[in-house]
Design an enzyme around this catalytic site. Sequence first.
Site, PDB file in Angstrom:
ATOM      1  N   GLY A 288       0.803  -1.220   0.000  1.00 43.41           N
ATOM      2  CA  GLY A 288       0.000   0.000   0.000  1.00 43.41           C
ATOM      3  C   GLY A 288       0.836   1.269   0.000  1.00 43.41           C
ATOM      4  N   SER A 289       0.340   2.278   0.700  1.00 46.73           N
ATOM      5  CA  SER A 289       0.947   3.611   0.613  1.00 46.73           C
ATOM      6  C   SER A 289       2.301   3.734   1.297  1.00 46.73           C
ATOM      7  CB  SER A 289      -0.014   4.657   1.186  1.00 46.73           C
ATOM      8  OG  SER A 289      -1.169   4.747   0.373  1.00 46.73           O
ATOM      9  N   THR A 290       2.744   2.713   2.036  1.00 46.39           N
ATOM     10  CA  THR A 290       4.130   2.767   2.539  1.00 46.39           C
ATOM     11  C   THR A 290       5.100   2.819   1.357  1.00 46.39           C
ATOM     12  OG1 THR A 290       4.246   0.339   2.680  1.00 46.39           O
ATOM     13  CG2 THR A 290       3.604   1.521   4.686  1.00 46.39           C
ATOM     14  N   LYS A 292       4.788   4.552  -1.190  1.00 47.30           N
ATOM     15  CA  LYS A 292       4.922   5.940  -1.658  1.00 47.30           C
ATOM     16  C   LYS A 292       6.200   6.590  -1.130  1.00 47.30           C
ATOM     17  CE  LYS A 292      -0.060   6.562  -2.188  1.00 47.30           C
ATOM     18  NZ  LYS A 292      -1.306   7.116  -1.621  1.00 47.30           N
TER      19      LYS A 292
END
Length: 569
Positions: A288-290, A292
């Site tokens: 997921g957004s980790t 990013k």
Amino acid sequence: MIGRWRKKKAERDSSIVVEGARKATGGRAKNRVLMTMAAFFGIYSIIGGRLVYLGMQNPDDSGGPASRVTASRPDIVDRNGEVLATDIKTASLFAEPRRIVDADEALEKISSVLPDLDYEQTYNKLKSGTGFVWLKRQLSPKQQNDIMQLGIPGIGFRTEKRRFYPGGPTASQILGLVNIDNQGIAGIEKYIDSQGLADLQASGLATERDLQPVKLSIDLRVQHIVRDEISAALTRYHAIAAGAVVLNVKTGEVLAMASVPDFDPNNPYNAQDKDRLNRMTGGLYEMGSTIKSFTTAMALDSGKVTLDSKFDASRPITIGRQTIRDFHGKGRVLTVPEVFIYSSNIGSAREADVVGVEGHREFLKRLGLLDRMSTELPEVARPTEPKVWKKVHSITAAFGHGFSTTPMQTAVGAAALMNGGYLMSPTFLPRTAEEALAGATKVVENKTSADMRYLYLLNATAPGGSGKRATVPGYRVGGKTGTAEKVVNGRYSSTVRFNAFVASFPMDDPQYIVLSIVDEPKPEKPGLPATAGMNAAPIVANIIRRSASLLGVKPEFSQENEATLVSYQ
């Protein structure tokens, strides 16, 4: 006169004859006694020699099943010398079926002490007529004493070594397991065997007095805290699994790592259950957004983007049949810091587009996210990725979808972003900073690392930042959330999530990475969201709050809230 002489002569001759006969008879009797004594001595010598010979033989030689004496293993200790695993002596029960008088009676008596024995199998062993069979390995002292009281002929005990883990399940997925013969079959136990212990055992040289303890980088105190916090989170958020790791960013040492559900290595009956998997190194997830963190670092490191750059996140991106939207979109142009703290999928996708498909994949490989990780634990999964990368894959990978990696690799990559740009393979053994740097790879520039430290702190301190629930007063915590939708029946589900939070502290000079995961969490209370900021981030905060002082990090309150939001008007 002559008659008298003859008479005396006859008497002398007669006494000589009698004396000779007596001597002859006495000599024969003495010889018989000596011969009898020699015969008895020979017989008893043969019996004694046979007993000595049999006593020196291994019962395995009698034609029974393998009964190898378990070899010694070195103690495993944590970085402070606390014992994590050690050998203890235990008794194992065997039988000599040739000496069993009544197998039915013997089995009935043994079963009264060991009711879990397989009745039919044990009966067949006792009736086999062989010289040796195992009946039960690794008895408790009480079981041994109770069986001894039964007085069954043909039953005996052998002293063996059994592995004992004083902490029970506290570090089970790091330490691993041994089999019934004290041979490592998982975790660090298996690693130790692969480093030469198995050869020493095979050659009979693995003696207790010659084996030095194996010291790990693990801090048992921190390990206990980590497992305690994720166990509580598993219940609090009604999740199917949770985990966390604490990593030294300067050395790559793992200070603590755990995932639950786990198992008790002293009674590992359920260790092979699929839900007992070591999720931190053996589980593959879309993080997921980790991810990013790496997307933004990639854009900054390319030289084509700076913290002042802006990306249009006012409208969704449509590519093929995919439409990229923001979870809580701002509907406007965002600066790079805003893309990061608002966790904009659209902004991240545009950052990846600046670098290009090939450059994106190359960067993820450079950070070690697409290759099998190298470490001491054998339970390491190989990441998955698209066979052929296209633009759509790069766009989705920018916000953590479309490829899977392990939580540990995510933590290792984040450590490289915090420590000045040096990627270090994680280790469960002590290692100095100098040793770590000697084997490290420079993956991003110093400026990129400094920018990412700023963004991590900003995300935890700025209004609207998703990392606010991970902050711990005095310890300057920064980080990034990741709330990933899981694939259910071939489609992403908006209600089934895998959450993560990766943090570093203290942000003025990062020393540690703490990464937590929560698999399929539910709201803690009705009406609350089940996002990473609500569950994975608090796990990190609790771990840091309880362990920072143990890790030697002193609180500092004068530098709180130094980072400020860079916004676009």
